[in-house]
Design an enzyme around this catalytic site. Structure first.
Site, PDB file in Angstrom:
ATOM      1  N   ASP A 112       0.841  -1.187   0.000  1.00  0.00           N
ATOM      2  CA  ASP A 112       0.000   0.000   0.000  1.00  0.00           C
ATOM      3  C   ASP A 112       0.886   1.251   0.000  1.00  0.00           C
ATOM      4  OD1 ASP A 112      -1.597   2.146   0.628  1.00  0.00           O
ATOM      5  OD2 ASP A 112      -2.765   1.078   2.161  1.00  0.00           O
ATOM      6  N   ALA A 113       0.939   1.936  -1.142  1.00  0.00           N
ATOM      7  CA  ALA A 113       1.846   3.077  -1.290  1.00  0.00           C
ATOM      8  C   ALA A 113       1.546   4.173  -0.272  1.00  0.00           C
ATOM      9  CB  ALA A 113       1.756   3.631  -2.711  1.00  0.00           C
ATOM     10  N   GLU A 121      29.453   3.526   2.700  1.00  0.00           N
ATOM     11  CA  GLU A 121      29.340   2.084   2.912  1.00  0.00           C
ATOM     12  C   GLU A 121      29.133   1.400   1.573  1.00  0.00           C
ATOM     13  OE1 GLU A 121      25.893   1.527   5.588  1.00  0.00           O
ATOM     14  OE2 GLU A 121      25.005   0.784   3.735  1.00  0.00           O
ATOM     15  N   CYS A 143      26.075   5.138   8.344  1.00  0.00           N
ATOM     16  CA  CYS A 143      25.711   6.460   7.809  1.00  0.00           C
ATOM     17  C   CYS A 143      26.531   7.606   8.385  1.00  0.00           C
ATOM     18  CB  CYS A 143      24.230   6.740   8.029  1.00  0.00           C
ATOM     19  SG  CYS A 143      23.172   5.574   7.165  1.00  0.00           S
ATOM     20  N   HIS A 161      20.446  13.260  11.439  1.00  0.00           N
ATOM     21  CA  HIS A 161      20.489  12.228  10.396  1.00  0.00           C
ATOM     22  C   HIS A 161      19.061  11.802  10.038  1.00  0.00           C
ATOM     23  CE1 HIS A 161      21.420   8.824   7.992  1.00  0.00           C
ATOM     24  NE2 HIS A 161      20.937   7.955   8.866  1.00  0.00           N
ATOM     25  N   LYS A 194      10.598  10.240   9.393  1.00  0.00           N
ATOM     26  CA  LYS A 194       9.948  10.234  10.704  1.00  0.00           C
ATOM     27  C   LYS A 194      10.914  10.434  11.867  1.00  0.00           C
ATOM     28  CE  LYS A 194       5.809   9.493   9.244  1.00  0.00           C
ATOM     29  NZ  LYS A 194       4.653  10.311   9.498  1.00  0.00           N
ATOM     30  N   ASN A 232      17.232   8.418   2.000  1.00  0.00           N
ATOM     31  CA  ASN A 232      18.375   8.429   2.917  1.00  0.00           C
ATOM     32  C   ASN A 232      19.648   8.154   2.124  1.00  0.00           C
ATOM     33  OD1 ASN A 232      20.293   8.033   4.895  1.00  0.00           O
ATOM     34  ND2 ASN A 232      19.396   6.126   5.672  1.00  0.00           N
TER      35      ASN A 232
END
Ligand SMILES: [Zn+2]
Lengths: 134, 348
Positions: free
Chosen positions: B30-31, B82, B114, B238, B243, B270
Site C-alpha cells: 500500500d503506497a 558504505e 551512515c 540524520h 519520521k 536516505n
C-alpha cells in the site's frame, strides 16, 4: 584477462579524468587526445600540456544500440562529437539527458563517470562524459 | 588546537528518481501507508555509470568551486561511504586524482554506516587544527541499496556532500565551533562481507539505536559548549527516513521549522554517509551570516557525531559559485522499476 590493460589504463588516468590534452602555442590549436606534434606547424610547433574546461556543444550524435565488450549492459546510449569551447573535437557519451537534449548545437558540460569495468574482478575505468546544460 | 572552519562545501544528488508508489506497486504494498509511515515520497538513484566515486568527485569539484583554493594545497582526502566501489583500493585516491590534488596528501576511506562522512570531517578538523595540513577534504557519499521488497528499498538512496576544512579564519564560510561524539557497540544494522544487502534489527533500530545516540551526541555537544537548543537557528539530524528526525526534534524541543532547510529526505531518500552532510549543505545554501547550525549524524553500529557551526559573512559570496542542493533535487528524471532493477544489478 581482467589484468591485461591495467598499466596502459593507469598511464591515461590524468588525461581521462580531466580532459588533459595538449596545445600548440605557436598556432593556438588544441588537441584531445593529446598530440605530441602539431599537424599544422610540424617541427616549428610548440606543444604544451593543456587542460580543457570540458564545456562545449554537440556537433553530431548517434545512439549506440549494440555496444562493444564492456558496454553491452549500458545500451542504448548516445555518443556525440563535442566541440569543446577551446576548439578541439572529442567523442564522448551523453548522460542525464532528455530526448530533446540530443540536438546539434546543444551546450554540454563535463561530468566524471564510470566508463566501463574490466569484468567483475578487474579495475573500474573512469572518465569524462557530457551532460546537457540548461 | 586552532579553530577550524568550512572554506568550501559541495553537494551532489543523481538525476534519477524512483517513486515510492512505483516500488509499492511491484510488491503489492500500500503506497499510501508506506509514504505515510516512512515520510519518503521518492528517492534518488544512481545512473548506470554512477557510483560512490563519481558522486564524490562531483561533490569535490563543487566544494573546490566554492573554496577557490589550489587543489594542491589539500593535504588530506577522506571519503566516507558504505558503498565504496572496491573492497580493496581506496575511493579517496581516485577522487584526489580527479580533483588535481597532486601527490602530497594523506588519504583513507572511512566506514561507519551512515556516519562515515561526519567522522571524516572530524579527522580533517583535527589535522587542520593541529597544523599538520593546510586544508582537508571530507566527503560522505553513498549509493545505498536495500534488498528487493525490504522496507529499506524505499529509503536507501544515492548522493552526498563534502567539506573543505581549513584553519585560516579569513577563509571561513562557517566556523566549526566544536564537535562531540557518542558511540556504543549496538548491532542495529549490519552487512557481512559478500552479502549483497544489509540486515537490520527491525524495531530495534529506533530507541536504543538512533534515539539514544543522536540525543547522546546532541546533548553532549550542548553541555560541552554551554549552549541550548534555543542558541541554534537550524538543526540537522540524520534522516534515515522522514519520521525519526522529526520525532527527535520533538523530544529535544527543537521547533520543526529549524529542521526544514536541511530536511531533504522526503524528496531524495536516505543517502547514508551523505545524509546529514547533505542536510548541512542544504542548510548552508539558505543560512545567513551569524546563523548557528547544529548537526548530528547517526551511524548504525552505532554512533553519532554532533557539530556546532556558526555561519560567516563569506557565505553570501560563496554559495552561488556551485550548484545548490536544491538545484540537484529539482533536476530529476523518473525511472520505472525494471530500469531501476537493471541499473542496480538486481536482475542480470
Ligand atoms: Zn601549431
Amino acid at each position: 584477462m581482467h589484468k591485461a590493460n591495467v598499466p596502459m589504463a593507469w598511464r591515461r588516468f590524468k588525461s581521462k579524468y580531466n580532459l588533459v590534452g595538449t596545445k600548440c602555442t605557436k598556432c593556438n590549436s588544441s588537441f584531445y587526445p593529446p598530440r605530441l606534434i602539431c599537424p599544422k606547424c610540424r617541427r616549428e610547433g610548440k606543444i604544451e600540456e593543456f587542460e580543457f574546461k570540458g564545456t562545449g556543444k554537440i556537433v553530431s550524435y548517434t545512439i549506440i544500440r549494440s555496444g562493444p565488450d564492456g558496454f553491452e549492459k549500458q545500451t542504448p546510449y548516445p555518443i556525440a562529437i563535442v566541440e569543446l569551447d577551446e576548439g578541439a573535437r572529442v567523442t564522448g557519451q551523453i548522460v542525464d539527458y532528455e530526448d530533446s537534449d540530443l540536438a546539434i548545437g546543444k551546450k554540454v558540460a563535463p561530468v566524471f563517470r564510470k566508463v566501463y569495468e574490466s569484468g567483475k574482478e578487474g579495475i573500474i575505468h573512469y572518465g569524462i562524459k557530457f551532460k546537457p546544460e540548461n | 588546537m586552532e579553530k577550524t572552519g568550512i572554506v568550501g562545501y559541495g553537494a551532489y544528488v543523481p538525476k534519477l528518481r524512483i517513486k515510492a508508489e512505483t516500488i509499492a506497486d511491484v510488491w503489492g504494498q500500500d503506497a499510501g501507508r508506506i509514504i505515510n509511515g516512512l515520510g519518503i515520497t521518492e528517492k534518488a538513484v544512481p545512473n548506470k555509470d554512477e557510483d560512490t566515486t563519481t558522486i564524490a568527485v562531483q561533490i569535490g569539484k563543487n566544494a573546490l568551486l566554492r573554496a577557490g583554493i589550489n587543489p594542491k594545497d589539500i593535504g588530506a582526502v577522506y571519503v566516507g561511504s558504505e558503498s565504496h566501489p572496491y573492497a580493496v583500493k581506496p575511493t579517496s585516491t581516485i577522487v584526489a586524482e580527479a580533483l588535481g590534488v597532486g601527490t602530497d596528501y594523506t588519504a583513507a576511506d572511512t566506514e561507519f554506516a551512515c556516519k562515515a562522512g561526519s567522522a571524516a570531517i572530524q579527522m580533517v578538523m583535527g589535522l587542520a587544527g593541529s597544523k599538520m595540513i593546510k586544508f582537508g577534504l571530507a566527503i560522505g557519499a553513498d549509493t545505498a541499496q536495500g534488498a528487493p521488497g525490504d522496507p529499506l528499498e524505499y529509503s536507501a538512496a544515492a548522493g552526498g556532500a563534502g567539506f573543505i576544512v581549513g584553519k585560516d579564519k579569513k577563509q571561513f564560510i562557517a566556523t566549526l565551533n566544536d564537535t562531540f561524539s557518542y558511540s556504543t557497540d549496538t548491532p542495529d544494522f549490519w552487512r557481512r562481507p559478500k552479502a549483497d544487502y544489509p540486515s537490520h534489527g527491525g524495531r530495534f533500530t529506533g530507541g536504543p539505536a538512533y534515539v539514544r545516540h543522536v540525543a547522546g551526541a546532541t546533548n553532549g555537544l550542548m553541555d560541552k559548549t554551554g549552549t541550548t537548543v534555543k542558541d541554534y537557528d537550524y538543526v540537522v539530524f540524520h534522516m534515515p527516513n522522514g519520521k525519526f528526525p522529526l520525532a527527535m526534534a520533538k523530544k529535544l524541543d527543537v521547533p520543526k521549522e529549524k529542521l526544514m532547510p536541511g530536511f531533504v529526505v522526503d524528496k531524495i531518500g536516505n543517502t547514508y554517509s551523505g545524509c546529514s552532510l547533505l542536510g548541512l549543505a542544504a542548510t548552508l545554501d539558505c543560512a545567513k551570516p551569524g546563523d548557528k547550525i547544529l548537526v548530528t549524524s547517526y551511524g548504525s553500529g552505532a554512533g553519532s557525531d554532533s557539530f556546532s557551526i556558526t555561519v560567516n559573512d563569506l557565505i553570501d559570496k560563496k554559495r552561488n559559485l556551485a550548484p545548490t542542493t536544491e538545484d540537484y533535487i529539482k533536476d530529476k528524471q523518473y525511472i520505472t522499476y525494471p530500469t531501476y532493477a537493471k541499473y542496480r544489478g538486481k536482475i542480470v
